[in-house]
Design an enzyme around this catalytic site. Sequence first.
Site, PDB file in Angstrom:
ATOM      1  N   ARG A  56       0.819  -1.188   0.522  1.00  0.00           N
ATOM      2  CA  ARG A  56      -0.011   0.215  -0.497  1.00  0.00           C
ATOM      3  C   ARG A  56       0.978   1.417  -0.186  1.00  0.00           C
ATOM      4  NH1 ARG A  56      -4.109  -3.650   1.628  1.00  0.00           N
ATOM      5  NH2 ARG A  56      -3.438  -4.154   3.213  1.00  0.00           N
TER       6      ARG A  56
ATOM      7  N   HIS B 109      -7.195  -4.677  -1.270  1.00  0.00           N
ATOM      8  CA  HIS B 109      -7.223  -4.615   0.234  1.00  0.00           C
ATOM      9  C   HIS B 109      -7.561  -5.697  -0.078  1.00  0.00           C
ATOM     10  CE1 HIS B 109      -8.973   0.073   1.687  1.00  0.00           C
ATOM     11  NE2 HIS B 109      -7.409  -0.644   1.294  1.00  0.00           N
TER      12      HIS B 109
ATOM     13  N   HIS C 279      -0.084   5.737  -1.704  1.00  0.00           N
ATOM     14  CA  HIS C 279       0.488   6.135  -0.288  1.00  0.00           C
ATOM     15  C   HIS C 279       1.426   7.484  -0.687  1.00  0.00           C
ATOM     16  CE1 HIS C 279      -2.763   5.615   2.883  1.00  0.00           C
ATOM     17  NE2 HIS C 279      -2.823   4.123   2.501  1.00  0.00           N
TER      18      HIS C 279
ATOM     19  N   ASN D  68      -2.299   7.905   7.053  1.00  0.00           N
ATOM     20  CA  ASN D  68      -0.878   7.389   7.544  1.00  0.00           C
ATOM     21  C   ASN D  68      -0.882   7.373   8.929  1.00  0.00           C
ATOM     22  OD1 ASN D  68      -0.398   7.888   5.072  1.00  0.00           O
ATOM     23  ND2 ASN D  68       0.891   9.241   4.991  1.00  0.00           N
TER      24      ASN D  68
END
Length: 350
Positions: free
Chosen positions: A71, A202, A75, A103
Amino acid sequence: MLFKIPNNRPIITMFLFLIFIINIILVTSSSSSDLKPGYYSKTCPQAEIIVRDAMKKALAREPRSVASVMRFQFHDCFVNGCDASMLLDDTPTMLGEKLALSNINSLRSFEVVDEVKEAVEKACPGIVSCADIIIMASRDAVALTGGPDWEVKLGRLDSLTASQEDSDNIMPSPRANASSLIDLFQRFNLTVKDLVALSGSHSIGKGRCFSIMFRLYNQSGSGKPDPAIDPSFRLELDKLCPLDVDQNKTGNLDSTPVIFDNQYFKDLVGGRGFLNSDQTLFTYPRTKGFVRFYSRDQNEFFKAFVEGMLKMGDLQSGRPGEVRSNCRVANARPANILVQHKMQKNVKSI
């Protein structure tokens, strides 16, 4: 003895120009057109092998860690391009992205990237950027857990700074709905299809109770649970995340959390999405069809996921960068470069 110069504008202009030239020599910039497969084939031919071996070790040690690292690409790339800015620790003069709202207490396993970087530096010091390590490690996290494998484009540079404010202004909340997510992705020329496919990240990993408490007890300020949650799944979540729970407790993002597959989409169809930002993809008309399609055809999901990851990996800011020796800290800069950054802020007032 000090001498006063009546008109110092030409001197200051020349000084700034000289510093600019020095800066161009010491740091450079990259764009998506500079990226290509096999970028390190001559300068560090073992780079991709080293990264994958390190990810295999991380997976064996803690399966959740590779999901966390995977992930990182999202980000990182959405905040001023894929430049490893999110890996920078805070300094006395810079608030980085690690404590940004999306975060803090969420992103983890930074030590895995540290281990990868250390291994790469031993083989090829000063060659492979942290930004490229994120891209390779994200791909490897997917491939090592049963998902697709693909050829990545490399050649990114690491940012010189980071911005908590930029991250806060860009990254979505777990409460986000499909409409706001579509708008966000469109800012980066990513389609509705890309959004749904990339949400399939996910398929592996866990989420915190913190991210779903409102869904269970106060959806949209109603004082009631989200009606989109399957009743039997809501009972499971109630047991996992009661009102008095430590909200850092985690639950599975889908029912096969260590296998990258299309079960995530099957869960959404069944009302068993963990996050609001996930389940909303099946309740919103523009995204619902893609969710149902990917729930039925894993190969199509894998294909669309790879396309989305490659497109996201092309996001670049065009800002100056470098190859960091430590992913947590920008390389030491000569004093004149530091002066330049300060003077650039005031150049309009000269």
